[in-house]
Structures are given as C-alpha cells and as structure tokens.
Motif scaffolding. Sequence first.
Motif, short mmCIF file in Angstrom:
data_model
loop_
_atom_site.label_atom_id
_atom_site.label_comp_id
_atom_site.label_asym_id
_atom_site.label_seq_id
_atom_site.Cartn_x
_atom_site.Cartn_y
_atom_site.Cartn_z
N HIS A 89 0.69 -1.23 0.09
CA HIS A 89 -0.02 0.05 0.07
C HIS A 89 0.84 1.15 0.02
CE1 HIS A 89 0.77 -0.95 4.28
NE2 HIS A 89 0.81 0.22 4.47
N HIS A 91 0.75 5.41 1.71
CA HIS A 91 -0.02 6.06 2.69
C HIS A 91 -0.59 7.30 1.94
CE1 HIS A 91 2.94 4.30 5.96
NE2 HIS A 91 2.08 3.44 5.59
N GLU A 97 7.21 5.05 7.94
CA GLU A 97 7.01 4.01 8.58
C GLU A 97 8.35 3.06 8.82
OE1 GLU A 97 3.88 1.70 6.96
OE2 GLU A 97 4.00 0.11 8.68
N HIS A 135 4.74 0.43 -0.09
CA HIS A 135 5.76 -0.66 0.49
C HIS A 135 4.95 -2.15 0.50
CE1 HIS A 135 3.92 2.11 3.29
NE2 HIS A 135 3.61 1.24 3.91
ZN ZN Z 1 2.28 1.36 5.57
#
Ligand code: ZN
Length: 185
Positions: A89, A91, A97, A135
């Motif tokens: 996905h 963001h 992250e 990612h």
């Molecule tokens: Zn993520």
Amino acid sequence: PPISPMAIAFDAERLTLSPEGPTLTRRMSDLEGLFRDSDAWAAESAGENPVVYTVTSSPVPEIDRELPQSITTIMPGDTSGELWMTKGHQHPNHQGEIYLALQGTGGLLMFDGERTEWIDMQPGTIGYIPPGWAHRSVNTGDEPYSFLAVYPGGAGHDYGWVLEHGMGSRAYRTAGGVELRPYSE
Ligand code: ZN
Ligand code: M6P
C-alpha cells in the motif's frame, strides 16, 4: 478520547502482543489483481485458499497522532514462482514507517512511482520506509517471516495505488534465493 500510556508485553518467541488489538487474516482470495499469474491465483483462491499472512495489532488505534504497531507474519510459498507477499500500500498523506524483522527471512520492496528499492530483511534488520514510497513485504525463505511495523496512526492504507501503479518489481523464487523482475514480466 486519547489513550493512556501503556506497557505492551511482547513475546519474542511466540510473537504475540498483550494486550492485543484486532488481528487480520489475509487469504489468497484477498490478493486479487496482485500476482502476475492471475490464472494460478484464481485456481489457488478457488481451491485451498491458503492463509498468506496475518497481522496482529497492538491496542493503539489507527488515528492521527497515535503511533500504532503490528506484527505481520507471511507464510512461505509462491504462486507460479512469485513469492508470497503482502498486498502492499501507499500512505495517502505520505508519512514514513519503520519495520523490524523478527523471524525468518524476507524482503521489503518499495516503489515511489519511478524508483524501486529492495531491502533484505533478517531478524534485527530495521527497514525504513520514507514518506511517498509504497511498500510490500515478501517472504523469501521456507519458514514464516515476521516483522514488527510502527507507523503513524493517520497514515492510512491506499491499496488502489498499487493496483494502479504496481510496485516497480516482482520478487520470484530462484535456486539461489530471490530474483527481482520488472513488474510486467
Ligand atoms: Zn504502511
Ligand atoms: C504492516 C503494516 C500494516 C499493514 C501490514 C500488512 O504490518 O504496514 O499497516 O497493514 O503490514 O500490509 P498490507 O496492509 O499491505 O496488506
């Protein structure tokens, strides 16, 4: 209401969090449109429909300014050679992250729409995902691969971005380990 400071017991062998929040189970049928060989994906989904990965969360909620954590465990396997993986996905509002590999071996595949990056993940490796990089995690071994994720609670999960743009590369099983190939091959 904001939540209170808390201790979360992490069992480093069983990979459990206590207290724990929701657990998510993704089966093959949940990964539509992601594997290169869509016929093989459809056959596996209609057949045994195996669990590909699970995500166990801490009780910290996914809301802005909170900092939730989760443990993802990807089963070993491949679909027509393409290693089992998370959906992946972006963001929506581009926040970073952190992943920490816990058990097994894997890879962290990142794509910013132009460039692809791959980080080999083994227990102790911290993978950093900068803002704006989609990612996906991949199990490159023959045992379950687990990692801890820490992410901004307001980051969100844009799965449509990956369906639209792909991930730049795909990870395939080879005799020597893993091979990355262009997304459309
Ligand atoms: Zn993520
Ligand atoms: C990690 C984190 C979670 C994510 C999970 C599974 O634990 O990045 O936010 O949900 O991996 O990945 P995906 O959402 O792409 O299926």
